[in-house]
Write an enzyme that holds these catalytic residues in place. Sequence first.
Site, mmCIF file in Angstrom:
data_model
loop_
_atom_site.group_PDB
_atom_site.id
_atom_site.type_symbol
_atom_site.label_atom_id
_atom_site.label_comp_id
_atom_site.label_asym_id
_atom_site.label_seq_id
_atom_site.Cartn_x
_atom_site.Cartn_y
_atom_site.Cartn_z
ATOM 1 N N ARG A 163 0.821 -1.215 0.000
ATOM 2 C CA ARG A 163 0.000 0.000 0.000
ATOM 3 C C ARG A 163 0.858 1.269 0.000
ATOM 4 N NH1 ARG A 163 -2.081 -3.510 -1.382
ATOM 5 N NH2 ARG A 163 -3.881 -4.651 -0.604
ATOM 6 N N SER A 242 -11.318 0.165 3.186
ATOM 7 C CA SER A 242 -10.522 -0.104 4.383
ATOM 8 C C SER A 242 -9.894 1.194 4.875
ATOM 9 C CB SER A 242 -9.434 -1.133 4.078
ATOM 10 O OG SER A 242 -10.014 -2.344 3.648
ATOM 11 N N GLU A 346 -5.293 4.564 5.878
ATOM 12 C CA GLU A 346 -4.983 4.381 4.455
ATOM 13 C C GLU A 346 -5.392 5.594 3.624
ATOM 14 O OE1 GLU A 346 -5.839 1.152 0.878
ATOM 15 O OE2 GLU A 346 -5.885 0.521 2.961
#
Length: 354
Positions: A163, A242, A346
């Site tokens: 990520r 998420s 995130e």
Amino acid sequence: MQERHVENNAPLAPLTTFRLGGPAARLVTATTDDEVIAAVRAADDAGTPLLIIGGGSNLVIGDKGFDGTALRIATRGFALDGTALELAAGENWSDAVARTVEAGLAGVECLAGIPGSAGATPIQNVGAYGQDVSETLTEVVAYDRRTGETVTLSSEECGFSYRHSRFKQHPERFVVLRVRFALEDADGLSAPLRYDQTARALGVGTGDRVPLAVARKTVLALRASKGMVLDADDHDTWSAGSFFTNPVLTEAEHADLVRRVHDRLGPDTAPPAFPDGDGRVKTSAAWLIDRAGFTKGYGSGPARISTKHSLALTNRGQATTEDLLALAREVRDGVRNAFGVTLVNEPVTVGVSL
């Protein structure tokens, strides 16, 4: 720049999947690469703060908005040459995945249903259900704000990790214009399945291949069951997917987590653990959140945890960004107090911080 592409005091909330945030002093919508570059150069030359918006699926914008130029990238372009795919940054990612499946090409079918634009995928190194874009991405064409030139970066030059990427590490430098992929012609079959839940849902083993359309349909169903496919009538999807990344721990940090889990939940309970190289271990943010007491639907205000997935924070319709951040901080601090692990958000925050 055509005047119809410019709007002053423009609402930004409708451009995000959270539907949160105040207005931008100026909103420019660019439909070509040249317009993108011109808008970026104009802002940089004037010393004006610049916010790049694609699909808005990874943004948390403060309630006061953005005192600068917001640039909405609305470029279009889908080009297949054999197994080589080029996407304009503004292309809808989920639609692009559907078209690759229709073309019989494998490599991104398990990334179906992910909201947002193609240009955002390399920034986060978007991944789900056993696939990451970095596995098939070959090049990114970007405008380099430092040099004032358009550059082509190889996959290796993008600095991909979990990520993360060079683009995320240096958010003020590059503006993604085009993304290129090398897909696979596997006679209508998917890439080998690597995610246990997907394989189980299909009744096959990990490493097996299935028809592309079946793989995509299964992933979409799994995502929908968790509120991860956009639906304007379902507030569980008024989110950024998420909200926290899965923690990657050192051996010592993982040992401490295991000890804390045993103390809190009993010696027969162990946290999820996946080897991540160099002795590191990845664990599940959703598991930690749930076991810390923040279960599905948690919250009494206008921002709550999704009723379908404990990793998604949602706007129930009347939330403010501060409502969302208060919930995020409560979850982060609760997990840290329970298990000694600090979760990292995130989504990108604009004008606010967690």
